[in-house]
Structure formats: C-alpha cells, structure tokens
Design a protein around this motif. Sequence first.
Motif, mmCIF file in Angstrom:
data_model
loop_
_atom_site.group_PDB
_atom_site.id
_atom_site.type_symbol
_atom_site.label_atom_id
_atom_site.label_comp_id
_atom_site.label_asym_id
_atom_site.label_seq_id
_atom_site.Cartn_x
_atom_site.Cartn_y
_atom_site.Cartn_z
ATOM 1 N N PRO A 5 0.822 -1.216 0.000
ATOM 2 C CA PRO A 5 0.000 0.000 0.000
ATOM 3 C C PRO A 5 0.845 1.249 0.000
ATOM 4 C CG PRO A 5 0.064 -0.960 2.191
ATOM 5 C CD PRO A 5 0.769 -1.928 1.291
ATOM 6 N N ASP A 12 -9.831 -0.326 4.242
ATOM 7 C CA ASP A 12 -8.858 -1.333 3.823
ATOM 8 C C ASP A 12 -9.035 -2.607 4.634
ATOM 9 O OD1 ASP A 12 -7.872 0.444 2.028
ATOM 10 O OD2 ASP A 12 -6.087 0.990 3.184
ATOM 11 N N THR A 59 -7.125 -2.998 -1.213
ATOM 12 C CA THR A 59 -7.169 -1.547 -1.182
ATOM 13 C C THR A 59 -7.151 -1.028 -2.601
ATOM 14 O OG1 THR A 59 -6.063 0.461 -0.439
ATOM 15 C CG2 THR A 59 -4.662 -1.407 -0.957
#
Length: 701
Positions: A5, A12, A59
């Motif tokens: 990420p 998330d 995500t």
Amino acid sequence: MPTRPRLLSLGDRVRYEGREHSVVALHGTAVRLVDDAQAASVVLLGHLLASEGFAVLGTALSRPLLPEEGVLEGLPEEEAERVRWWQRHLTELMTGRPDADPGTPVRAEYDPDVHSVRQRELAKVTELREAGEDVALSTLQRLRARFEREGVAGLVDRRLVKPATGTGRADPRVVAAIEKVVSSRTDEATVSAQVLRRQVERLLADELGSGRLAMPSRAAFYRLLQAVSTGRHLLGSARTRRSLGKQPKRMFGQLAAARPGEVMEIDSTPLDVLVVHDDGTVDRCELTGLVDLATRTLAAVVLRPSTKAVDAALLLARAMTPEPVRPGWSDALRMSRSVLPYASLLPLDERLAQAAAKPVIVPETVVSDRGKAYISDNFRNACCHLGISFQPAHPDTPTDKPHIERTLGSVSTMFAQYVAGRNAEMRGKDPAAQAAWSIHELQELLQEWAVAVWQTRPHDGLQDPLMPDRPLSPNEKYAALVAAAGYVPVALAQEEYIQLMPRERRVIGPGRVRINNRTYDARALGPYRRQPSGAGPDGRLWEVHYDPYDISRVWVRNHREGGWITAIWRHLRTSLVPMGELIFDRAHQVLAEREQRKPDEEAVARAAAELLDRATDGPGDRPARRQKRKNRADERRDRKAVARTRATSTAARPRPEPPGDGGPPPDETAHDSEEAEKTEELAKVVPLGIFDARKEAKRWW
C-alpha cells in the motif's frame, strides 16, 4: 502479484494476528480495527505494521512490488509460461488490472472497491472455466495465498524446485548418519567414498539395528554425500580439510586499524625453496615475517634455517629501524624517490637519508601464535622493553591472525616461485642441482624484493572507501595514514637495538673478550682488563651482547661509565665477509672431524670464510646432477686425481716451445707421469684364498 500500500486508509482489509480486519478509524498513530465477528480493537500504527503476518488484503490505492528477477531462470519453458499465465490472472483478481498498471482501466467484476475477495474469486473461476480451464475454487485460493506470501516463486511447481539442502526426499535418518560420519572425518585421513559408505552403513546398523533401514543405491549415496560435504573438502587434501574445520561457525569479525603499528602480526612458515646452507647442504629454510595491519607493510622479513626466539625479537628491532640501501640497489628504491613522507620524517632521523623506500613502523600490539619462539621469555621481555602489547592467538586458531598467514602465502607465490624448489608437485626433476642461492644471498634478494615489489604493489585490502576501484599500495596507504592520523614514528636507537640481542656474561681478559670460542677486543677495554664489573650476580662478569647472524662485533656494557663498548672480532680483517654463528659452529665441527681436538681459532676463521665463499659462489661449477656425499676415501682419491691432472698440465719450470705437431716432447711427458705416480700412495695388496666347498663342509661337523 502481491501489492504494497501507498497509504493505509479507511475501508482497507488487513490481516492482523491471523484474522482479517477492516480499518474503520484512523486517529494520529492509532488504528481502529474491526474483524468479521464485529470485535473492535485499537492498535498503534507502528505495532500494526511491524506485527508478524501483517498484510493488506484489499485496497484501491496500491502499487505492485518490485519485479522479482531470476525466479524463472532454469525452469522449463512450459513451466515458466504457466507461471506467467497465473501471474496475470491473480494480479487481475487482486487489483482489477491484468498488469497492475495504474493507467489500465479496472474491470468491473474485479473492482476491489465494489466486490469482496470471495466474489472476485468466484468470478475468476467462472471465467477460467468458460475459457476451457477447469480450476477448482480451492486451487485458486491456495495459489492466491501463496502468491500473496511468496510472490512469483509461490506459483512454481514444487517438484521442479531443487531443495536448498540438496538431499531431496532422502530418508532423514540416512542424511543424519552421513552428516555424522562427515563431521568425524575433519581431522582424519582422506579415504574414498566407498569407505565412507561402509561407515554410514555400520553406523545405521548400530543405531537402528541390522537390516532395519535399507541403504540408498551407490549413485544416490554419492549424491547425498556430495550434498552434505559441500565446502568441507571431504575427498580432497586433508590439510585443507583441517584448515576449513578450524574456521569459526559464525560471522567473521573484522579489526580495523586506524594508524600504522596499531596492530601487527608475526608468524613463521617453512618456505618451499631449496637453498644452499652454510655447510654446503641443500635444504629448505624458514620464513619469518612481521606485517602491519593498517598498511599491509612487510615491516621485517628474515630467512633462517629454523626460527628462534632471538629471531622474533630482532624482527621487532628491524621494523623500528630504517632499512639501508644495499650496494647495487637502484636509486629508485630510495625513500627520497618514493611516495613516503620523506621530507617530514628526515628531521626525526638522519639515517633516513640513506634508507630504502620502506616505512619505519613502531608496533603497539603484536599478535602471534603460541609457537615456542613467540611465547618465550626473550620475546616477551623484548615486547615489554619496547612498550608493545603482546597478544597470543587462541590455540590452533589461524583465523586470529589471517593477514600474516595470507602475506606469507603471497611471498611464496610471488617471490619463491622464481627460485628452485616449491612443493613436490611443482618442482623439477632434480631441484637440488638447480639450487643456485645461498641462504644469505636469498635473504638479500628477499629484502630487495620487499622494497621494490611488495611495498609498491597495489593491495586489494587497501581500498579507499571513497575510491573502491583503485586500491593503494602499502607505501601509499602509509603516506595517507600519516597525514590523517598524525603518526610520527620514532625509530629505534642503537642502544635499544643492542638491548634486544642475546646476552652473555664474560670476563675481560688481558687481551680479549671471548664469546663462543671467538676473540673480540677494542682499545676502550684497556682500563677494564682483569677488572670486576661491579654488577651482576657476583659483581665480576661483564654483560656482553652479540648478534648471532653477524659475528663481526660484540657490544660490552660499560658498567662504570655507562653506554656500550664495541669490540671487533680479531680475525675480521682476514675474513671480510659477514658470518653468522651457525656457519662458525659448522666450521668448528668440520675441523673437529679432521681429528683436531683443539682447532686453532685462526684456522677456524679461514675454514668459515671458505665455507661462505663456497656457498656464495653457488653451483656454477657444480655438475648438472648432484651426486651423493662421498666418504673420506673417495675424497682422497679425488684429490689425488686433481693432483695428477695438475701435475700433467702445469710444469714446475718453463717448457720449450712445442713441436709443429702440437704434442709435448716424449721425455717431458714421461717425466711428468713419473712425478704424478709418486704422488699416489699404493695400498697394500692382501691376497684372497680360493673357496673350497669340501673343506668348508668338514668344518661344519
């Protein structure tokens, strides 16, 4: 492929403590998580990111990890293509894009912001089945988990990946038995693999019982033996195997020296070079060296038949005194012509004006092994007198002083290979006949080589951190450290040099001081002849220091007025060569073997000078193949043959001109032959009887 990420945001999905959680709130460094059972928890962000097993499962704002290079190398082309195919599909399943490029549009059915992981997995299974690939959901989930955990390597068929140990699916008990046998052979002699197989078989029979475990085939056992013994030199040289076994089973430590002389290492090793010793024999010699860790300078190096404690002590003195330029050396080898800081060091010691391009280094710490020459009281007292910290290495641990070990090995490969000798596999057919140098001549060559080659050659261990592609030479490193560390060496004074030499206590007689059957005298000894010294155990004897490798002079301590009195050898004028104690003792022995119970000292001096001349001349007049040592009868015959040859070739009076045919007059030749025969003493003839078997048989009974 797995993603990392760019930032952690609301919504998330993360894996924490083995369970999946959703990020529902962020406040400073605190993160609020809610798992599938609606259990909430607040975790510090640093603890969350560092926890074991943490991963971001889904995500929208993510980027791919760096590509893994080399994972597919060595695999069959079909397998590599299958891995790439799965990589595209799994990347699409996790990010919505087949190649994880942010510019590629996201497919609606794989959009992580809209669909859960379960929904995307079902969509991918349906897509693959429609394309003709029958893939079960469990298989897809297993591959996705391995892809997230291991990357591309997790998609490779495990059957095509070689295990890191090299033992494959072999029985662990067999592998353990082979490991045990291999470990026990470190200090043993080298044997064949067949013998080792029998030892493993007997070990398994003793531990598990006979016939309880079948041995692998011969080929399989050899593969297992090679995998287990990799890097141990099991079937090679036993000496190399013992050396590898002494290495520590941990990360090697490294000692960095910031200034010259901070740490120095000393050691001795047999030099595989055949030299002519002082007694005319051809044998190997021993090399003793002292190397500086900071500059890799070979501060002192000597060749000796065998290293003694006095050699180790004098080696320290040689390192702390300037190396003089010998006659015949090139002017380019002078310190004034080198990169050494000559101008700044000359005011400290005027002897540097005639010194060679080798730095003067004052040792602070000396590391050595536990050889008798180094743990002796003589060497320890020398270190104590000079203010040197003596650090003996651990027993049987050559890795405590690796620099001197490697340096002495480099001397063997870079210098000794040009001299007749080396090991039995490298030397020629008759190396004794090719030995051209005496030990004294080879010492001079080694001194010149150390100045001309070693000190000016770039050393890989002297690489500057800011210029790693250009290693420095020992002289360049010394000049750099002197400027950076402010190092100012104070060379050893003459009095200190004398103090390091071996000593004896002697009486100053009416006209001499005797050391080992040699007579020394000086005018300054006049007032002290037949006088007590007033020092020592009895107050009568005087302290005398001598150099065992230069018997030309000794030094008598002046107990009355202080200082030293230099006494010269009485026969130095008739023996204008430097001689050591070993050759003098050998000459004494030679004359003693000639049935002279008390050899005259002058005769001993002449014999010693002859021995040195014979050793210095080398094998120039020696036959190409060295013969065995002859006994005295053979030597007398040789002398008679030489006398006969000299008698026939040299006349005692002028000869007339030879006739035209070039031959001498008949009467002259006959006269010379008669004189030659007179020089030869005929032996008494002892007749031998005839062997009679019948008479001998009667004596038996």
